[in-house]
Design a protein around this motif. Sequence first.
Motif, PDB file in Angstrom:
ATOM      1  N   ALA A   5     -23.316  -3.216 -60.105  1.00 15.12           N
ATOM      2  CA  ALA A   5     -23.719  -4.011 -61.193  1.00 15.12           C
ATOM      3  C   ALA A   5     -24.494  -2.569 -62.520  1.00 15.12           C
ATOM      4  O   ALA A   5     -24.230  -2.497 -63.517  1.00 15.12           O
ATOM      5  CB  ALA A   5     -24.499  -4.902 -61.534  1.00 15.12           C
ATOM      6  N   CYS A   6     -25.211  -1.593 -61.399  1.00 22.28           N
ATOM      7  CA  CYS A   6     -26.053  -1.085 -62.216  1.00 22.28           C
ATOM      8  C   CYS A   6     -25.977  -0.051 -62.524  1.00 22.28           C
ATOM      9  O   CYS A   6     -25.526   1.051 -63.731  1.00 22.28           O
ATOM     10  CB  CYS A   6     -27.819  -0.699 -61.253  1.00 22.28           C
ATOM     11  N   ALA A   7     -24.507   0.524 -61.499  1.00 25.87           N
ATOM     12  CA  ALA A   7     -23.480   1.737 -62.077  1.00 25.87           C
ATOM     13  C   ALA A   7     -22.594   1.677 -63.239  1.00 25.87           C
ATOM     14  O   ALA A   7     -22.574   2.381 -63.878  1.00 25.87           O
ATOM     15  CB  ALA A   7     -23.093   2.177 -60.416  1.00 25.87           C
ATOM     16  N   SER A  13     -23.127   3.607 -70.470  1.00 26.59           N
ATOM     17  CA  SER A  13     -24.227   4.588 -71.011  1.00 26.59           C
ATOM     18  C   SER A  13     -23.542   6.504 -71.258  1.00 26.59           C
ATOM     19  O   SER A  13     -24.045   6.935 -71.213  1.00 26.59           O
ATOM     20  CB  SER A  13     -25.369   4.745 -70.500  1.00 26.59           C
ATOM     21  N   GLY A  14     -22.941   6.271 -70.615  1.00 23.67           N
ATOM     22  CA  GLY A  14     -22.372   7.611 -70.003  1.00 23.67           C
ATOM     23  C   GLY A  14     -22.616   8.571 -69.073  1.00 23.67           C
ATOM     24  O   GLY A  14     -22.969  10.015 -69.900  1.00 23.67           O
ATOM     25  N   VAL A  15     -23.502   8.395 -68.376  1.00 22.86           N
ATOM     26  CA  VAL A  15     -23.866   9.215 -66.891  1.00 22.86           C
ATOM     27  C   VAL A  15     -23.484   8.320 -66.092  1.00 22.86           C
ATOM     28  O   VAL A  15     -22.973   7.484 -65.701  1.00 22.86           O
ATOM     29  CB  VAL A  15     -25.328   8.607 -66.689  1.00 22.86           C
ATOM     30  N   GLN A  16     -23.849   8.998 -64.702  1.00 16.21           N
ATOM     31  CA  GLN A  16     -23.006   8.990 -63.586  1.00 16.21           C
ATOM     32  C   GLN A  16     -24.453   8.127 -62.523  1.00 16.21           C
ATOM     33  O   GLN A  16     -25.258   8.710 -62.900  1.00 16.21           O
ATOM     34  CB  GLN A  16     -22.626  10.227 -62.985  1.00 16.21           C
ATOM     35  N   THR A  17     -23.630   8.007 -61.623  1.00 14.30           N
ATOM     36  CA  THR A  17     -23.765   7.699 -60.930  1.00 14.30           C
ATOM     37  C   THR A  17     -23.610   7.556 -59.303  1.00 14.30           C
ATOM     38  O   THR A  17     -22.588   8.302 -59.097  1.00 14.30           O
ATOM     39  CB  THR A  17     -24.045   6.147 -60.561  1.00 14.30           C
ATOM     40  N   ALA A  18     -25.019   8.037 -58.491  1.00 11.36           N
ATOM     41  CA  ALA A  18     -24.949   8.556 -57.162  1.00 11.36           C
ATOM     42  C   ALA A  18     -25.907   7.390 -56.172  1.00 11.36           C
ATOM     43  O   ALA A  18     -26.309   7.064 -56.046  1.00 11.36           O
ATOM     44  CB  ALA A  18     -25.348  10.055 -56.928  1.00 11.36           C
ATOM     45  N   VAL A  19     -24.466   7.233 -55.335  1.00 15.74           N
ATOM     46  CA  VAL A  19     -24.827   5.981 -54.201  1.00 15.74           C
ATOM     47  C   VAL A  19     -25.376   6.970 -52.467  1.00 15.74           C
ATOM     48  O   VAL A  19     -24.481   7.450 -52.279  1.00 15.74           O
ATOM     49  CB  VAL A  19     -24.390   5.131 -53.830  1.00 15.74           C
ATOM     50  N   MET A  20     -26.727   7.280 -52.189  1.00 17.03           N
ATOM     51  CA  MET A  20     -26.542   7.707 -50.934  1.00 17.03           C
ATOM     52  C   MET A  20     -26.841   6.731 -49.757  1.00 17.03           C
ATOM     53  O   MET A  20     -27.952   5.890 -49.548  1.00 17.03           O
ATOM     54  CB  MET A  20     -28.087   9.440 -50.952  1.00 17.03           C
ATOM     55  N   GLY A  67     -17.637  14.999 -65.087  1.00 18.53           N
ATOM     56  CA  GLY A  67     -18.387  14.350 -65.065  1.00 18.53           C
ATOM     57  C   GLY A  67     -17.086  13.333 -65.284  1.00 18.53           C
ATOM     58  O   GLY A  67     -17.201  12.058 -65.740  1.00 18.53           O
ATOM     59  N   SER A  68     -15.654  13.626 -64.385  1.00 13.92           N
ATOM     60  CA  SER A  68     -14.958  12.654 -64.380  1.00 13.92           C
ATOM     61  C   SER A  68     -14.874  11.389 -63.818  1.00 13.92           C
ATOM     62  O   SER A  68     -14.823  10.365 -63.364  1.00 13.92           O
ATOM     63  CB  SER A  68     -13.129  13.456 -63.976  1.00 13.92           C
ATOM     64  N   THR A  69     -16.056  11.745 -63.005  1.00 15.56           N
ATOM     65  CA  THR A  69     -16.324  11.334 -61.423  1.00 15.56           C
ATOM     66  C   THR A  69     -17.634  10.720 -62.146  1.00 15.56           C
ATOM     67  O   THR A  69     -19.104  11.161 -62.023  1.00 15.56           O
ATOM     68  CB  THR A  69     -16.306  11.267 -60.265  1.00 15.56           C
ATOM     69  N   SER A  70     -17.612   8.895 -62.466  1.00 14.74           N
ATOM     70  CA  SER A  70     -18.483   8.025 -62.448  1.00 14.74           C
ATOM     71  C   SER A  70     -19.736   8.029 -61.615  1.00 14.74           C
ATOM     72  O   SER A  70     -20.663   7.594 -61.704  1.00 14.74           O
ATOM     73  CB  SER A  70     -17.930   6.725 -63.136  1.00 14.74           C
ATOM     74  N   VAL A  71     -19.042   7.171 -60.306  1.00 14.12           N
ATOM     75  CA  VAL A  71     -19.769   6.667 -59.076  1.00 14.12           C
ATOM     76  C   VAL A  71     -18.773   7.795 -57.763  1.00 14.12           C
ATOM     77  O   VAL A  71     -17.801   7.860 -58.048  1.00 14.12           O
ATOM     78  CB  VAL A  71     -19.647   5.361 -58.752  1.00 14.12           C
ATOM     79  N   VAL A  72     -20.412   8.476 -57.430  1.00 11.54           N
ATOM     80  CA  VAL A  72     -19.684   9.014 -55.820  1.00 11.54           C
ATOM     81  C   VAL A  72     -21.351   8.552 -55.457  1.00 11.54           C
ATOM     82  O   VAL A  72     -22.506   7.945 -55.160  1.00 11.54           O
ATOM     83  CB  VAL A  72     -20.171  10.674 -56.496  1.00 11.54           C
ATOM     84  N   VAL A  73     -20.632   8.567 -54.318  1.00  8.88           N
ATOM     85  CA  VAL A  73     -21.106   7.984 -53.297  1.00  8.88           C
ATOM     86  C   VAL A  73     -20.664   8.590 -51.763  1.00  8.88           C
ATOM     87  O   VAL A  73     -19.863   9.603 -51.769  1.00  8.88           O
ATOM     88  CB  VAL A  73     -20.213   6.558 -51.706  1.00  8.88           C
ATOM     89  N   GLY A  74     -22.166   8.934 -51.374  1.00  9.76           N
ATOM     90  CA  GLY A  74     -22.869   9.818 -50.302  1.00  9.76           C
ATOM     91  C   GLY A  74     -23.545  10.495 -49.177  1.00  9.76           C
ATOM     92  O   GLY A  74     -24.420   9.392 -49.427  1.00  9.76           O
ATOM     93  N   ARG A  84     -22.971  19.169 -58.763  1.00 12.39           N
ATOM     94  CA  ARG A  84     -24.161  19.311 -59.841  1.00 12.39           C
ATOM     95  C   ARG A  84     -23.231  18.027 -60.204  1.00 12.39           C
ATOM     96  O   ARG A  84     -21.930  17.737 -60.155  1.00 12.39           O
ATOM     97  CB  ARG A  84     -23.643  20.678 -60.288  1.00 12.39           C
ATOM     98  N   PHE A  85     -23.773  17.255 -61.044  1.00 14.35           N
ATOM     99  CA  PHE A  85     -23.634  16.008 -61.792  1.00 14.35           C
ATOM    100  C   PHE A  85     -23.081  17.255 -63.731  1.00 14.35           C
ATOM    101  O   PHE A  85     -24.308  17.963 -64.314  1.00 14.35           O
ATOM    102  CB  PHE A  85     -24.405  15.097 -61.832  1.00 14.35           C
ATOM    103  N   ARG A  86     -22.776  16.166 -63.924  1.00 17.36           N
ATOM    104  CA  ARG A  86     -22.489  16.580 -65.632  1.00 17.36           C
ATOM    105  C   ARG A  86     -24.004  16.020 -66.403  1.00 17.36           C
ATOM    106  O   ARG A  86     -24.584  16.691 -67.043  1.00 17.36           O
ATOM    107  CB  ARG A  86     -21.377  16.149 -66.398  1.00 17.36           C
ATOM    108  N   GLU A  87     -24.640  14.608 -65.784  1.00 13.91           N
ATOM    109  CA  GLU A  87     -25.141  13.408 -65.992  1.00 13.91           C
ATOM    110  C   GLU A  87     -25.817  12.653 -65.023  1.00 13.91           C
ATOM    111  O   GLU A  87     -25.018  11.434 -65.369  1.00 13.91           O
ATOM    112  CB  GLU A  87     -25.061  13.509 -67.707  1.00 13.91           C
ATOM    113  N   LEU A  88     -26.655  12.450 -64.231  1.00  9.25           N
ATOM    114  CA  LEU A  88     -26.973  11.497 -63.491  1.00  9.25           C
ATOM    115  C   LEU A  88     -27.709  10.967 -63.505  1.00  9.25           C
ATOM    116  O   LEU A  88     -29.062  11.985 -64.611  1.00  9.25           O
ATOM    117  CB  LEU A  88     -27.574  12.491 -62.558  1.00  9.25           C
ATOM    118  N   GLY A  89     -27.932   9.304 -64.205  1.00 11.18           N
ATOM    119  CA  GLY A  89     -28.746   8.918 -64.716  1.00 11.18           C
ATOM    120  C   GLY A  89     -29.338   7.608 -63.412  1.00 11.18           C
ATOM    121  O   GLY A  89     -30.166   7.129 -63.922  1.00 11.18           O
TER     122      GLY A  89
END
Length: 183
Positions: A5-7, A13-20, A67-74, A84-89
């Motif tokens: 839901a947060c992602a 809002s046009g920003v990316q999410t990283a899930v670690m 920025g094509s990837t909205s959510v990255v899980v890693g 590197r992210f286009r814009e990590l939010g």
Amino acid sequence: VVACACALAMARSGVQTAVMAPTEILAQQHLKTLAPWCEAAGLRIDLLTGSMGKAQRRSALALLESGSTSVVVGTHALLVDDVRFRELGLVVVDEQHRFGVEQRTILREKGHAPHLLVMTATPIPRSLALTAFGELDVSVIDELPPGRRPVTTEIVYGRSSLEAARERFLQEIRSGAQGFVIC
């Protein structure tokens, strides 16, 4: 569900999410869970782990940076300099107690003051101390999802009980249940 839901809100809002996550198995489980929801929302979700082949990794990094990837899980692989992210939010850290302060900071510094969501299924003393004395709010989900049965934990002692436990375990697996043996 909370992380997704947060992602989704971040993507709107046009920003990316990283899930670690601390292990590749857990990262893959998160990807498997999040992917259908992300895809239904029209978001690209990718995986980034240390065991990826060079070509696959190069492609994932390019999609992330563009920025094509909205959510990255890693895993810890998200901490490497070439990520590197286009814009990590938003940074979501699962099992946050398995990462050090510096590791969480490295990932957050890949963005411009991104939001941070830390999750754990284990309320360890460090998490509790951060909650009591740090600037950390707590949300507790204390119920099972609909249809989820409670977990049964059994302790088996001695050889005589071991064979009966093995047979019961195999019977459960054959019926479609999951099981874990911890020695």
